[in-house]
Design a protein around this motif. Structure first.
Motif, short mmCIF file in Angstrom:
data_model
loop_
_atom_site.label_atom_id
_atom_site.label_comp_id
_atom_site.label_asym_id
_atom_site.label_seq_id
_atom_site.Cartn_x
_atom_site.Cartn_y
_atom_site.Cartn_z
N ASN A 1 -5.77 -1.41 2.92
CA ASN A 1 -4.41 -1.82 2.78
C ASN A 1 -3.41 -1.07 3.57
OD1 ASN A 1 -5.35 -3.39 0.45
ND2 ASN A 1 -5.40 -1.46 -0.92
N GLY A 2 -3.84 -0.60 4.50
CA GLY A 2 -2.88 -0.03 5.51
C GLY A 2 -2.69 1.65 5.13
N THR A 3 -1.92 2.36 5.86
CA THR A 3 -1.73 3.75 5.49
C THR A 3 -0.61 3.97 4.36
OG1 THR A 3 -2.26 3.97 7.87
CG2 THR A 3 -1.47 5.99 6.73
N GLU A 4 -1.20 4.56 3.27
CA GLU A 4 -0.25 4.65 2.19
C GLU A 4 -0.04 6.15 1.91
OE1 GLU A 4 -1.65 1.53 -1.05
OE2 GLU A 4 -3.29 1.90 0.17
N LEU A 5 1.15 6.49 1.40
CA LEU A 5 1.60 7.76 1.11
C LEU A 5 1.01 8.05 -0.26
CD1 LEU A 5 3.36 10.26 1.45
CD2 LEU A 5 5.19 8.98 0.09
N VAL A 6 0.16 9.45 -0.41
CA VAL A 6 -0.24 9.61 -1.55
C VAL A 6 0.62 11.11 -2.14
CG1 VAL A 6 -2.55 10.49 -2.47
CG2 VAL A 6 -2.63 9.16 -0.54
N GLY A 7 0.67 12.04 -1.33
CA GLY A 7 1.39 13.28 -1.66
C GLY A 7 2.27 13.85 -0.63
N LEU A 8 3.18 14.73 -1.36
CA LEU A 8 4.06 15.43 -0.24
C LEU A 8 4.53 16.53 -0.96
CD1 LEU A 8 7.37 14.88 -1.03
CD2 LEU A 8 6.80 12.71 0.21
N ALA A 9 5.13 17.82 -0.22
CA ALA A 9 5.59 18.76 -1.01
C ALA A 9 6.49 19.84 0.04
CB ALA A 9 4.42 19.66 -1.75
N GLY A 10 7.28 20.38 -0.18
CA GLY A 10 7.96 21.27 0.67
C GLY A 10 7.73 22.69 0.13
N ILE B 1 -1.64 19.28 -2.17
CA ILE B 1 -3.17 19.14 -2.53
C ILE B 1 -3.15 19.01 -4.08
CG2 ILE B 1 -5.51 20.08 -2.73
CD1 ILE B 1 -5.00 20.99 0.30
N SER B 2 -2.32 20.19 -4.66
CA SER B 2 -2.56 20.21 -6.12
C SER B 2 -1.88 18.84 -6.81
CB SER B 2 -1.81 21.24 -6.52
OG SER B 2 -1.93 21.42 -7.99
N MET B 3 -0.54 18.23 -6.03
CA MET B 3 -0.03 17.50 -6.69
C MET B 3 -0.81 15.86 -6.46
SD MET B 3 4.11 17.54 -5.65
CE MET B 3 4.92 19.22 -5.89
N VAL B 4 -1.59 15.89 -5.37
CA VAL B 4 -2.74 14.62 -5.63
C VAL B 4 -3.58 15.00 -6.46
CG1 VAL B 4 -4.50 13.90 -3.97
CG2 VAL B 4 -2.31 14.28 -3.00
N ALA B 5 -4.16 16.14 -6.85
CA ALA B 5 -4.92 16.36 -7.86
C ALA B 5 -4.45 15.92 -9.29
CB ALA B 5 -5.38 17.70 -8.09
N GLN B 6 -3.21 16.43 -9.53
CA GLN B 6 -2.52 15.77 -10.76
C GLN B 6 -2.26 14.38 -10.84
OE1 GLN B 6 0.71 18.45 -11.98
NE2 GLN B 6 0.62 19.61 -9.99
N LYS B 7 -2.06 13.76 -9.77
CA LYS B 7 -2.14 12.20 -9.89
C LYS B 7 -3.37 11.85 -10.29
CE LYS B 7 1.31 10.72 -6.65
NZ LYS B 7 1.83 10.09 -5.32
N GLU C 1 9.91 15.13 -3.57
CA GLU C 1 8.80 15.31 -4.36
C GLU C 1 8.68 14.55 -5.60
OE1 GLU C 1 8.28 19.97 -2.90
OE2 GLU C 1 8.91 19.58 -4.93
N ARG C 2 9.81 14.17 -6.40
CA ARG C 2 9.79 13.88 -7.61
C ARG C 2 9.33 12.18 -7.51
NH1 ARG C 2 13.52 17.66 -9.26
NH2 ARG C 2 15.12 16.74 -8.07
N GLU C 3 9.88 11.71 -6.43
CA GLU C 3 10.01 10.21 -6.14
C GLU C 3 8.46 9.99 -5.72
OE1 GLU C 3 12.56 8.15 -3.38
OE2 GLU C 3 13.94 9.75 -3.69
N CYS C 4 7.80 10.68 -5.00
CA CYS C 4 6.55 10.61 -4.51
C CYS C 4 5.48 10.87 -5.61
CB CYS C 4 6.13 11.46 -3.51
SG CYS C 4 4.35 11.28 -2.67
N TYR D 1 -13.44 12.21 -4.64
CA TYR D 1 -13.24 13.74 -5.07
C TYR D 1 -11.76 13.99 -4.24
CZ TYR D 1 -13.72 18.72 -4.47
OH TYR D 1 -13.42 20.01 -4.59
N LEU D 2 -10.83 14.67 -4.98
CA LEU D 2 -9.70 15.15 -4.35
C LEU D 2 -9.20 14.41 -3.22
CD1 LEU D 2 -7.51 17.11 -5.10
CD2 LEU D 2 -8.99 18.80 -4.19
N CYS D 3 -9.21 14.94 -2.28
CA CYS D 3 -8.38 14.61 -0.81
C CYS D 3 -9.67 14.18 0.06
CB CYS D 3 -7.54 15.47 -0.40
SG CYS D 3 -6.28 16.16 -1.37
N HIS D 4 -10.89 13.66 -0.45
CA HIS D 4 -11.72 13.35 0.43
C HIS D 4 -11.26 12.33 1.40
CE1 HIS D 4 -15.68 11.40 1.79
NE2 HIS D 4 -15.96 12.89 1.80
N GLY D 5 -11.40 12.49 2.61
CA GLY D 5 -11.11 11.60 3.84
C GLY D 5 -9.71 11.43 4.04
N LEU D 6 -8.85 12.13 3.30
CA LEU D 6 -7.44 11.84 3.44
C LEU D 6 -6.79 12.62 4.63
CD1 LEU D 6 -6.15 11.93 -0.12
CD2 LEU D 6 -6.99 10.06 0.91
N GLU D 7 -5.60 12.19 4.80
CA GLU D 7 -4.83 13.04 6.15
C GLU D 7 -4.00 13.74 5.91
OE1 GLU D 7 -5.86 8.75 8.65
OE2 GLU D 7 -4.14 9.61 8.87
#
Length: 420
Positions: free
Chosen positions: A245-254, A280-286, A318-321, A332-338
């Motif tokens: 589906n293309g490259t999609e945003l998963v998580g971000l943090a400052g 990474i933790s925010m991706v896990a929480q999703k 961060e909230r929007e993402c 598994y978590l961030c397997h294969g993500l960038e």
């Protein structure tokens, strides 16, 4: 304040129907304005492994001999029988046999002038051939001479000589050509015994080069927002998924090391609140949020006086993402993500990247004193880089790049010893 100012020449692969849209990047309100810009493309520089940095020039001593061409097969069989594991060539990146005319000039000169027989072999149409025996440490010279003297056509006192050769295989055609002129005819087999296969690196670079600027621009945005909000230093991380589906945003943090007085409580460097581990933790929480919704469980967050992890959204980006759903709730978590991060992650965050099974990592600012991904020697006698992105003793590896941008402003400076 956006990280990018001006309108440099991007040199990117653009969609003809939408002239300013980066091909393959899925629409998202957090990046749609970036997709509409011609962002400076920058240059992706693949990181070198610890072995590539330190061991690619290891030189060992090897025995060579010369025999009549018609006896070459008998000698190679003899050498195979001498090796306990039956390996006919312990230095497979070096050509087993070489004609006198194929030897590097300095070696040819040496062998030609050693004896009258050598001069004859090198000045006439030769019926002799040189054979590399192997590393000197693997052979007993007296036993070798005795066995060679029993081969038909070989002199009673077989020719044996020691020469220096590279221990490990070349990592490029250029290096193979250089070694062929300096040591012995060398073969480049389009692989890399010291790190990721060149083809893998080339494909990875091709995959990400068209949209790296977008994700790095977003990382800089969240970094600046964290700095302006006073929760941390100007550092940011973005995690994306590349798929059908293309490259999609998963998580971000400052960075959030200053939030809730973290700078004082944790001595100014709480790695659990660094931007990479927070992302990474925010991706896990999703993922957890989706699982609980699927099983009709409530999602509850503890109300702590002090949260060492600081992994709940603290600023608007961060909230929007975080409110957006994970594009792929399986795996598994961030397997294969960038991962795209403004600064090179520290050792703790680099290990978090490995343990989360990230597939690729790109950073913008090299941190030679504190970074964990790079293998380069640290300045001022600070020791060697760990090169954690690719180490044989670890159970995971990934591809990693440093991104050199062109014509874009820097983030607010940080102390070079800062851990990111």
């Amino acid at each position: 304040m956006d990280y990018y100012e001006g309108n440099g020449e991007a040199g990117l692969d653009l969609d003809i129907k939408e002239p300013h849209q980066f091909r393959g990047v899925a629409p998202n309100p957090l990046i749609d304005d970036l997709r509409a810009q011609d962002l400076p493309r920058g240059v992706l520089i693949p990181l070198k492994t610890t072995q590539e940095v330190r061991q690619d020039h290891s030189i060992v001593q090897a025995y060579i001999t010369r025999v009549p061409t018609k006896s070459a097969n008998d000698v190679i069989t003899l050498l195979r029988d001498m090796c306990p594991d039956g390996n006919a060539n312990t230095l497979p990146h070096l050509r087993r046999c070489a004609k006198p005319s194929d030897l590097p000039a300095h070696l040819k000169t040496q062998l030609m002038n050693d004896t009258p027989v050598g001069r004859q072999i090198h000045t006439a149409k030769s019926t002799w051939i040189y054979i590399i025996v192997g590393e000197a440490k693997d052979f007993d010279q007296e036993e070798l001479i005795e066995l060679l003297s029993g081969v038909d056509g070989i002199e009673k006192e077989p020719f044996i000589s020691l020469i220096p050769v590279p221990l490990l295989a070349p990592t490029s055609q250029v290096q193979a050509a250089m070694w062929s002129s300096q040591f012995w005819p060398t073969v480049y087999r389009k692989n890399n015994p010291l790190g990721p296969h060149p083809g893998m690196v080339a494909r990875g670079t091709e995959d990400i080069k068209h949209d790296t600027a977008i994700w790095m621009a977003l990382a800089h945005r969240v970094a600046l927002q964290a700095k302006e909000a006073g929760i941390g230093e100007a550092m940011g991380a973005v995690i994306v998924q590349r798929g059908e589906n293309g490259t999609e945003l998963v998580g971000l943090a400052g960075d959030a090391r200053h939030h809730q007085g973290g700078a004082l409580i944790m001595g100014g460097n709480n790695p659990m609140s660094h931007c990479v581990l927070r992302a990474i933790s925010m991706v896990a929480q999703k993922l957890v949020r989706y699982e609980r919704l699927a099983t009709e469980q409530l999602t509850e967050y503890a109300d702590l006086d002090f949260d060492a992890f600081q992994d709940t959204p603290l600023i608007e980006l961060e909230r929007e993402c975080f409110n957006q759903e994970h594009p792929n709730r399986d795996g598994y978590l961030c397997h294969g993500l960038e991962l795209y991060v403004t600064h090179e992650p520290c050792v703790a965050c680099s290990m978090g990247v490995l343990h989360s099974r990230m597939g690729k990592a790109v950073f913008c600012n090299h941190m030679p004193r504190s970074g964990g991904l790079s293998s380069d020697d640290r300045p001022d006698g600070g020791g060697r880089g760990l090169g954690l992105f690719w180490r044989r003793e670890l159970n995971w590896s990934l591809l990693a790049w440093e991104w050199e941008r062109d014509g874009v402003p820097d983030l607010p400076p940080v102390d070079p010893t800062t851990h990111v």
